[in-house]
Design a protein around this motif. Structure first.
Motif: not given
Length: 233
Positions: A157-167
């Motif tokens: 639950a405390s993970a670090t966000r690495l990136g985002q993608a949109a499809s």
């Protein structure tokens, strides 16, 4: 989830991913309509195996995609329970295996992904376009959003966000509109909103009722700028 390939670790189409196709689309007319809602659901939930090939000069490429439904399970980041489907992709360059990627997609009751995990221990939260917003009678020229993907470095639950993608999805006529492809495009964006990969697209033959059949193609662009296009027709 769908991942973009890089020179050191090539990745080919997971979550949004997914994979699939259809046979027997009839001759095309401008007013032909297609059930995109059913098509996207079928891509995620039905078993299939594809082998796509291409070449550039003297270099040949092969991409295999295998989608296998799994027993229901829990998505570890949110504890949400749902159906699951495993997508395994393998890329060969001139007969040498470049990469193998396995993605386990977690699906809701409509067959839409809400999360995915991979062999690296990462989790991806997926916000899919609601089923009600996906057309059941789309024209061949239509397109629309499919999902937003948030990738994390772990499944806690405390993970670090690495990136985002949109499809997004779109319909494309082939062979003078004798048959139609349902295409899914994905662009990966970093956590600081800088593009770190180029457009990736995979397309699958679709019938008017959303049935997925046998023709498919995929274009994957490496971060080096090299575009690989492979198909089975």
């Amino acid at each position: 989830m769908t991942r973009l390939l890089s020179p050191s670790r090539c990745r080919a189409l997971g979550a949004c991913l997914a994979t699939a196709l259809l046979a027997g689309c009839g001759g095309g007319h401008d007013d032909d309509r297609f059930d995109v809602r059913a098509g996207l659901r079928n891509l995620m939930t039905q078993p299939r195996a594809l082998t796509l090939t291409g070449s550039s000069g003297t270099v040949s490429y092969t991409l295999t995609l295998t989608n296998t439904p799994q027993q229901a399970g829990t998505y570890p980041r949110t504890a949400q329970v749902g159906a699951r489907s495993e997508l395994v992709s393998r890329l060969w360059v001139s007969a040498a295996t470049v990469d193998t990627v396995s993605t386990l997609n977690h699906l809701d009751s409509d067959g839409l992904a809400f999360g995915s995990t991979d062999g690296s221990g990462r989790c991806t939260d997926i916000s899919s376009t609601p089923t009600s917003a996906l057309p059941t009678a789309a024209l061949r020229t239509q397109s629309g959003p499919q999902a937003v993907h948030e990738e994390y470095d772990s499944c806690s639950a405390s993970a670090t966000r690495l990136g985002q993608a949109a499809s997004s999805w779109r319909l494309v006529g082939e062979d003078n509109d004798r048959w139609t492809l349902l295409c899914v495009q994905s662009v990966r964006i970093s956590s600081v909103s800088m593009a770190v990969g180029a457009l990736t697209e995979h397309c699958h033959e679709i019938a008017s009722d959303g049935t997925i059949g046998a023709r498919a193609r995929a274009t994957v662009t490496l971060s080096s700028g090299t575009a690989l296009t492979m198909k089975n027709y």
